[in-house]
Design an enzyme around this catalytic site. Structure first.
Site: not given
Length: 289
Positions: A61, A96, A273, A163, A117, A2-3
């Protein structure tokens, strides 16, 4: 994972159903669900019992439940499959189910943490020094997110230029800007016509401001339809899925036509990813010879 939009949807549900309620009993049904709590399961249960939940908060998040009148907060790690569900008391247990929180009122609902999980969990933490919103000390290093009214745009632009990295890496750097993950980074970059490997050092301030605007726009659009759900692992507190996957312009659209120019979208492996982009609209940076 989830974001920001998905976590915010959960936060809003918890604010409606849990804020202001006093904990009567807690059951820890799997030890991994409290592995981040320093004192273990029994300590978690004992310290949470009798406490009143404040207004749930979020940074990027990360989601937490401040405890009213205390310098303590319950930090929720959703991980890959964690769900915070508000269920009727007596409803059948989920396969779960890991933690159950019952309240001392007659509302007839309880809070359940379900995690297939077991990468996520709940834990109690001291509030970071100087925090007015119960921010747990263990996430005090996380930057504010782009939907936060106190997000410092000027500082972000300066940090981005300083950066020495690429633009997608910078978007996913939670010490620079929080809440952005792989899905919404690809969406914002597509809207900005920026390749994911574009160096941040040559981004002009207007260009980085434009990118930040697209990050906000795509997250607000996702929020409006409950976030992005590709399977049953992400749901809101009522067990309902989000629908933004139907509106994605980049993520998951390999070989489908770009919605701007018609060129087939591409997918490339990236940091364990995938990155989805249009090879025409989002041209890769030139490599210095």
């Amino acid at each position: 994972m989830p974001e920001l939009p998905e976590v915010e949807v959960v936060r809003r549900g918890l604010e409606r159903w849990v804020a202001g309620r006093t904990v009567e009993a807690v059951e820890v049904l799997h030890p991994r669900a409290v592995r981040r709590h320093p004192g273990g399961g029994a300590d978690f249960v004992a310290r949470l019992r009798g406490e009143t939940i404040g207004v749930p908060r979020r940074r990027g998040k990360y989601l937490w439940l401040p405890l009213e009148g205390r310098d303590l907060s319950v930090l929720g790690h959703l991980g890959m499959s964690g769900q915070l569900l508000v269920q009727p008391e007596g409803a059948p247990d989920e396969k779960h189910l890991r933690i159950r929180v019952r309240f001392g009122d007659d509302t007839g609902t309880e809070l359940r943490f379900v995690d297939q999980r077991t990468f996520g969990g709940l834990s109690l933490h001291e509030v970071a020094a100087g925090s007015a919103d119960g921010l747990p000390d263990v996430i005090a290093h996380i930057a504010r997110d782009p939907l936060d009214p106190l997000f410092d745009e000027a500082a972000y632009h300066l940090a981005l230029r300083a950066k020495r990295t690429t633009v997608k890496r910078a978007l996913l750097d939670q010490s620079l800007i929080s809440g952005v993950g792989n899905i919404y980074a690809d969406e914002a970059l597509w809207r900005s016509k920026l390749h994911y490997e574009r160096p941040t050092g040559n981004l002009t301030r207007p260009r980085s401001a434009e990118l930040l605007g697209h990050v906000r726009d795509v997250m607000n659009a996702a929020l409006a339809v409950g976030g992005t759900s590709f399977d049953s692992l992400y749901v809101n507190v009522n067990g309902e899925s989000g629908y933004f996957d139907r509106s994605l312009d980049a993520y998951g659209r390999e070989d489908e036509p770009c919605r701007r120019c018609g060129t087939p979208m591409r997918r490339r492996p990236w940091m364990n990813r995938s990155s989805y982009f249009c090879p025409r609209c989002q041209r890769p940076p030139r490599v210095a010879s």
